[in-house]
Design a protein around this motif. Structure first.
Motif, PDB file in Angstrom:
ATOM      1  N   LYS A 107      15.077   0.991 -45.288  1.00 52.16           N
ATOM      2  CA  LYS A 107      14.765  -0.426 -45.444  1.00 52.16           C
ATOM      3  C   LYS A 107      14.787  -1.150 -44.088  1.00 52.16           C
ATOM      4  CE  LYS A 107      16.481  -0.581 -50.183  1.00 52.16           C
ATOM      5  NZ  LYS A 107      17.411  -1.221 -51.148  1.00 52.16           N
ATOM      6  N   ASP A 163      15.880  -3.952 -43.132  1.00 53.33           N
ATOM      7  CA  ASP A 163      17.108  -4.650 -42.757  1.00 53.33           C
ATOM      8  C   ASP A 163      18.282  -3.709 -42.487  1.00 53.33           C
ATOM      9  OD1 ASP A 163      17.760  -3.767 -45.288  1.00 53.33           O
ATOM     10  OD2 ASP A 163      18.184  -5.757 -46.123  1.00 53.33           O
ATOM     11  N   SER A 194      19.921  -1.863 -44.567  1.00 53.34           N
ATOM     12  CA  SER A 194      20.926  -1.778 -45.632  1.00 53.34           C
ATOM     13  C   SER A 194      21.115  -0.354 -46.138  1.00 53.34           C
ATOM     14  CB  SER A 194      20.547  -2.706 -46.788  1.00 53.34           C
ATOM     15  OG  SER A 194      19.255  -2.405 -47.298  1.00 53.34           O
ATOM     16  N   HIS A 195      20.113   0.510 -45.917  1.00 51.96           N
ATOM     17  CA  HIS A 195      20.262   1.906 -46.327  1.00 51.96           C
ATOM     18  C   HIS A 195      21.375   2.596 -45.553  1.00 51.96           C
ATOM     19  CE1 HIS A 195      17.647   1.951 -42.809  1.00 51.96           C
ATOM     20  NE2 HIS A 195      18.000   3.205 -42.609  1.00 51.96           N
ATOM     21  N   MET A 225      24.318   1.396 -44.927  1.00 49.87           N
ATOM     22  CA  MET A 225      25.560   1.181 -45.666  1.00 49.87           C
ATOM     23  C   MET A 225      25.669   2.124 -46.862  1.00 49.87           C
ATOM     24  SD  MET A 225      27.407  -0.857 -44.038  1.00 49.87           S
ATOM     25  CE  MET A 225      28.677  -0.974 -45.292  1.00 49.87           C
ATOM     26  N   GLU A 226      24.523   2.435 -47.477  1.00 48.43           N
ATOM     27  CA  GLU A 226      24.549   3.387 -48.594  1.00 48.43           C
ATOM     28  C   GLU A 226      24.920   4.770 -48.096  1.00 48.43           C
ATOM     29  OE1 GLU A 226      24.269   5.469 -52.160  1.00 48.43           O
ATOM     30  OE2 GLU A 226      24.713   3.387 -51.665  1.00 48.43           O
ATOM     31  N   ARG A 276      28.572   4.765 -47.465  1.00 45.81           N
ATOM     32  CA  ARG A 276      29.301   4.834 -48.736  1.00 45.81           C
ATOM     33  C   ARG A 276      29.404   6.271 -49.212  1.00 45.81           C
ATOM     34  NH1 ARG A 276      28.620   5.347 -54.161  1.00 45.81           N
ATOM     35  NH2 ARG A 276      26.416   5.878 -53.885  1.00 45.81           N
TER      36      ARG A 276
END
Length: 258
Positions: free
Chosen positions: A145, A147, A149-150, A152-153, A156
């Motif tokens: 993505k 931004d 944000s991937h 952070m996934e 995780r």
């Protein structure tokens, strides 16, 4: 430790090598790389020539030309051995790597001396042990993505399997980044492999290595019973990232068996 590349028919393979003498070939877990064995190789190389590869699609190797299945990865192992002149080797696999190791020995028994299968992903059937509890959304594809944000996934997912040092978590994060959106193909192919019917076909001396905090710990005894001429070793309090977090104990179990 040295790092190098070699050519096989499907592309370039990156690998690490340390020590001299009889070879031990190290095969990594899914969405990982040869880096996971960096600490372990320090101990193994005192008696053996330790060699760790990046599967195609992982680490610094080329991408696989298509979504590889376990037999494809096993073919890669043999092609790699051919490319560096290894006629025969001991093979150590961790999680996905143990499944690839098993298939390599089954299809090319003349190329494998002894084998260590660590954290083999056998899911116990009713009555065989505690069921494998799958964490939520740990192997679905991740879309890149704009931004970021991937990222952070991916972070995780590195933290799903217990408490680790920030150093180990960062190492795992970098491997997710290198593997990219196709990285989870390795998990999917491991889950699709027919372990129950393939394990009895193994013919070389085999160590089934497990750790008490590994998610597949409860299936290890069944794995041992399925493989002729095999032994079981248990590392107490060992986690899924066993070779990173407890490299000396991991290497000790391997050396004792060999």
């Amino acid at each position: 430790m040295k790092r190098a590349y070699t050519d096989i028919p499907e592309g370039q393979i990156h690998y690490r090598i340390e020590g001299s003498g009889e070879p031990i070939l190290l095969l990594h877990m899914a969405v990982s790389s040869s880096d996971e064995f960096s600490r372990t190789m320090h101990f193994l190389s005192k008696k053996y020539r330790a060699i760790a590869i990046d599967f195609l699609g992982a680490g610094d190797s080329d991408q696989a030309p298509y979504a590889y299945q376990i037999p494809d990865h096993a073919r890669t192992v043999i092609s790699f051995m051919d490319s560096i002149g290894l006629k025969k080797a001991n093979i150590v696999g961790h999680h996905l790597g143990s499944i690839v190791a098993a298939e390599t020995q089954i299809t090319h028994p003349e190329r494998v001396s002894k084998m260590v299968l660590s954290g083999l992903g056998y899911k116990p059937e009713p009555g065989e042990g505690a069921p494998f509890e799958e964490p939520p959304n740990f192997m679905s594809p991740v879309e890149i993505k704009p931004d970021g944000s991937h990222l952070m996934e991916w972070w995780r997912r590195t933290t799903l399997w217990g408490d680790y040092t920030p150093e180990i978590l960062e190492e795992r994060m970098l491997e997710y980044i290198k593997a990219g959106p196709r990285g989870e193909e390795e998990h999917m192919t491991a889950m699709a492999y027919d372990l129950k019917n393939r394990l009895p076909l193994i013919t070389c001396p085999t160590l089934v290595l497990t750790a008490t905090y590994d998610p597949f710990f409860s299936g290890a005894a069944k794995v041992k019973d399925s493989i002729p001429n095999s032994k079981l070793a248990i590392i107490k309090n060992g986690p899924i990232y066993l070779d990173r977090a407890m490299p000396e104990k991991f290497a000790e179990a391997i050396l004792k068996f060999l």
